[in-house]
Design an enzyme around this catalytic site. Structure first.
Site, PDB file in Angstrom:
ATOM      1  N   GLY A  43       0.678  -1.386  -0.087  1.00 62.62           N
ATOM      2  CA  GLY A  43      -0.104  -0.283  -0.191  1.00 62.62           C
ATOM      3  C   GLY A  43       0.770   1.105  -0.477  1.00 62.62           C
ATOM      4  O   GLY A  43       2.322   1.261  -0.121  1.00 62.62           O
ATOM      5  N   LYS A  54      11.340   7.300   4.762  1.00 61.10           N
ATOM      6  CA  LYS A  54      12.246   6.869   5.725  1.00 61.10           C
ATOM      7  C   LYS A  54      13.284   6.717   5.300  1.00 61.10           C
ATOM      8  O   LYS A  54      14.118   7.242   5.984  1.00 61.10           O
ATOM      9  CB  LYS A  54      12.074   5.800   6.877  1.00 61.10           C
ATOM     10  CG  LYS A  54      10.891   6.374   7.891  1.00 61.10           C
ATOM     11  CD  LYS A  54       9.510   6.619   7.785  1.00 61.10           C
ATOM     12  CE  LYS A  54       8.730   8.717   7.836  1.00 61.10           C
ATOM     13  NZ  LYS A  54       7.132   8.633   7.407  1.00 61.10           N
ATOM     14  N   GLY A 117     -10.869  -2.763  -7.197  1.00 61.15           N
ATOM     15  CA  GLY A 117     -11.825  -3.307  -7.231  1.00 61.15           C
ATOM     16  C   GLY A 117     -13.165  -2.821  -7.294  1.00 61.15           C
ATOM     17  O   GLY A 117     -12.637  -1.594  -7.089  1.00 61.15           O
ATOM     18  N   GLY A 189       1.632  23.785   3.922  1.00 59.39           N
ATOM     19  CA  GLY A 189       1.025  22.498   4.648  1.00 59.39           C
ATOM     20  C   GLY A 189       2.400  22.275   5.637  1.00 59.39           C
ATOM     21  O   GLY A 189       3.763  22.019   5.131  1.00 59.39           O
ATOM     22  N   GLY A 191       2.514  20.069   7.907  1.00 62.12           N
ATOM     23  CA  GLY A 191       2.260  19.203   9.084  1.00 62.12           C
ATOM     24  C   GLY A 191       3.273  18.272   8.957  1.00 62.12           C
ATOM     25  O   GLY A 191       4.083  18.398   8.305  1.00 62.12           O
ATOM     26  N   ILE A 193       4.389  15.699   6.928  1.00 64.98           N
ATOM     27  CA  ILE A 193       4.488  15.834   5.445  1.00 64.98           C
ATOM     28  C   ILE A 193       5.159  16.488   5.082  1.00 64.98           C
ATOM     29  O   ILE A 193       6.175  16.391   4.241  1.00 64.98           O
ATOM     30  CB  ILE A 193       3.355  15.019   4.300  1.00 64.98           C
ATOM     31  CG1 ILE A 193       3.124  13.710   4.434  1.00 64.98           C
ATOM     32  CG2 ILE A 193       4.083  15.243   3.076  1.00 64.98           C
ATOM     33  CD1 ILE A 193       1.809  13.225   3.582  1.00 64.98           C
ATOM     34  N   ASP A 329      -6.600   4.170   6.729  1.00 63.55           N
ATOM     35  CA  ASP A 329      -7.392   5.580   6.985  1.00 63.55           C
ATOM     36  C   ASP A 329      -8.758   5.933   6.171  1.00 63.55           C
ATOM     37  O   ASP A 329      -9.654   6.340   6.728  1.00 63.55           O
ATOM     38  CB  ASP A 329      -6.494   6.166   5.610  1.00 63.55           C
ATOM     39  CG  ASP A 329      -4.817   6.125   6.519  1.00 63.55           C
ATOM     40  OD1 ASP A 329      -5.318   5.809   7.359  1.00 63.55           O
ATOM     41  OD2 ASP A 329      -4.312   6.646   4.959  1.00 63.55           O
ATOM     42  N   HIS A 462      21.775   2.953  31.998  1.00 65.35           N
ATOM     43  CA  HIS A 462      22.572   4.540  32.324  1.00 65.35           C
ATOM     44  C   HIS A 462      23.512   4.246  31.220  1.00 65.35           C
ATOM     45  O   HIS A 462      24.072   2.446  30.861  1.00 65.35           O
ATOM     46  CB  HIS A 462      22.919   4.965  33.255  1.00 65.35           C
ATOM     47  CG  HIS A 462      23.767   6.252  32.833  1.00 65.35           C
ATOM     48  ND1 HIS A 462      22.893   7.217  32.587  1.00 65.35           N
ATOM     49  CD2 HIS A 462      25.716   6.276  33.452  1.00 65.35           C
ATOM     50  CE1 HIS A 462      24.301   8.216  33.096  1.00 65.35           C
ATOM     51  NE2 HIS A 462      25.588   7.485  33.102  1.00 65.35           N
TER      52      HIS A 462
END
Ligand code: NAD
Length: 488
Positions: A43, A54, A117, A189, A191, A193, A329, A462
């Site tokens: 997808g 990424k 589809g 934008g 945001g 992206i 989504d 640590h």
């Protein structure tokens, strides 16, 4: 003759939600068909989202590390960027991962069909081949199914202002192809992206201008988390214009001429960075949100109800048509791959052994993969204020973190929000290098109903950045070694 496939379960859409559902269903013995328009599953996340972006953000990190090395006495000089090689590397990563998903289908005996589809009725989907002639799913396949999970994802939102048919105007998909590094890039934008891809282009050498309509980058995210990112982006980007929008664009000889204007009338005496000025940019990236991809698969023929573009579902992700479910989504915010995958597995639980299972996560993590990264889960301070909900907040600034200081990244901050009455951890926010990895501990703590005392009592190794979560919790109990609070 068109081929007909009769299946118990059809999953429409092979993104992280769709393939997670299909794999689990098949593993539980359900005869499953996975239908997707891509030759290989994955997808948006795999092909034009998380994975390719990424990869590019890793490249930006490598470039930044090269620059930062100078502070430690190591000089690499100006990076030489071979775009063709970078593209090939990105393609190879996507191909490797999506091929392994294809193998995942074979291993589990998921019938993977390639094509578009369209519902014909509540039990039938017609598949159009994507290329003429025989293809894996081609030649007019019809699928009849007993149950269906719709996982058709989302597509970039468009603004009519930018609809001028120019190849210089990019969306998140075309920007990832990285055909060139423009000298100047306007990002519309501020945001997820816009900032992630803006950072990539800035690292590769573009002079980046961001316009954001609201008064803050990443609107809705806690201001103290955004502040360190803003400071760093101000150094990486040419300009950041808040409360600004682009009202007109025109293709000119060398680029796109854009008119930048304040997004709302400013109070008397207050200045915005822009006053209806024009500027020319070699390319423009429009990243003003995504919208559910629900308009083109014939949902009306299946009788599935849609509200403001999203498929309406209940807590089991069941639509108004009882044998049809919707996830990811297409079924509502937040538009995040891990949310889709989780919903996919929930639906399979409902269909197989846990008929009463419901969607009920206490903590949904979100990560913005900028530098520094911002990550949060559970309740945010912004939401606590909106809900008028009292919280106690333990804040640990990374200036006191040994690990952050040794790697030259002490600009971070970690905070833990607790219920003042019970000490239960309600939310955690982190800004800093690697915040996206750190937030996982917080998700576990919130899901398991941990208190801040529990977090403080867990020994964190640590020197690591994970100690910042322990210290923020320790602060709430007067146990922090690095934050001195004078007793009253
Ligand atoms: P977004 O909602 O994160 O940001 C869009 C920004 O554009 C907002 O800040 C908004 O105020 C601004 N905006 C809207 N109209 C504008 C205009 N006319 N002029 C100027 N600014 C305008 O959307 P996105 O960055 O496109 O990402 C879409 C979705 O994809 C995200 O909500 C997220 O769910 C998902 N995503 C997630 C990740 C991740 O998990 N790291 C990465 C990328 C995308």
């Amino acid at each position: 003759m068109p081929e007909t496939i009769n299946t118990d379960l059809v999953v429409l859409g092979g993104g992280p939600g769709g393939y997670a559902a299909a794999f689990l269903a098949a593993e539980r013995g359900v005869q499953t068909t996975l239908l997707d328009a891509n030759a290989k599953p994955g997808g948006t996340c795999m092909h034009v989202g998380c994975i390719p972006s990424k990869t590019l953000l890793h490249v930006a990190d490598l470039i930044h590390l090269g620059h930062e090395a100078a502070e430690f006495g190591i000089a690499y000089g100006k990076p030489e960027i071979d775009l063709a090689k970078l593209r090939a590397k990105g393609d190879k990563i996507v191909d490797m991962m999506s091929t392994s998903l294809l193998k995942g289908c074979k291993d589990r005996k998921v019938n993977h069909i390639v094509g578009r589809g369209d519902f014909k009725d509540p039990h039938t989907i017609e598949v159009s081949p994507l290329t003429p002639g025989p293809s894996p799913g081609g030649r007019g396949v019809t699928i009849t199914f007993k149950r269906c999970i719709i996982a058709v994802g989302s597509i970039p939102a468009k603004l009519p202002t930018f609809d001028i048919g120019s190849p210089r105007i990019l969306d998140s998909t075309s920007a990832l192809r990285l055909e060139s590094v423009p000298k100047t890039l306007l990002v519309v934008g501020g945001g997820y992206i816009g900032l992630e891809l803006g950072s990539v282009y800035a690292a590769l050498g573009s002079s980046v201008t961001v316009v954001e309509m609201t008064a803050s980058l990443l609107p809705g995210v806690d201001a103290d988390l955004v502040r360190p990112l803003f400071a760093r982006l101000r150094a990486q980007f040419d300009k950041i214009h808040l409360e600004t929008k682009v009202t007109e664009v025109e293709e000119v000889k060398d680029g796109i001429k854009a008119r930048l204007e304040p997004s709302s009338p400013l109070p008397p005496g207050e200045e915005s960075g822009v006053r209806g000025e024009f500027a020319v940019f070699e390319k423009v990236l429009v990243a003003v949100g995504r919208r559910p991809n629900t308009a083109t698969c014939g949902l009306d023929k299946a009788g599935v109800e849609v509200e403001r573009g999203f498929i309406k579902t209940d807590k089991q992700r069941r639509t108004n048509v009882p044998h049809i479910f919707a996830i990811g989504d297409a079924a509502g915010e937040p538009m995040l791959a891990h949310k889709a995958a989780h919903e996919g597995k929930l639906v399979v639980e409902v269909l197989t052994d846990e008929a009463h299972a419901e969607w009920d996560p206490r903590a949904m993590p979100a990560v913005v993969f900028t530098d520094p990264e911002i990550a949060w889960c559970g309740l945010t301070e912004t939401d606590a204020k909106k809900q008028n909900r009292p919280v106690k907040v333990g804040v640990f600034r990374w200036g006191f973190s040994g690990r952050a200081t040794t790697v030259g990244r002490n600009d971070g901050l970690t905070k833990v929000l607790v219920d003042p009455a019970t000490d239960q951890v309600l939310g955690v926010g982190v800004v800093g290098a690697g915040a996206g990895e750190l937030i996982a501990e917080a998700v576990v703590a919130i899901e398991m109903g941990a208190t801040a005392k529990d977090l403080a009592m867990c020994i964190h190794p640590h020197p690591t950045l994970s100690e910042t979560i322990g210290e923020a919790a320790e602060f709430l109990h007067g146990l922090s070694s690095h934050i001195f609070v004078p007793r009253k």
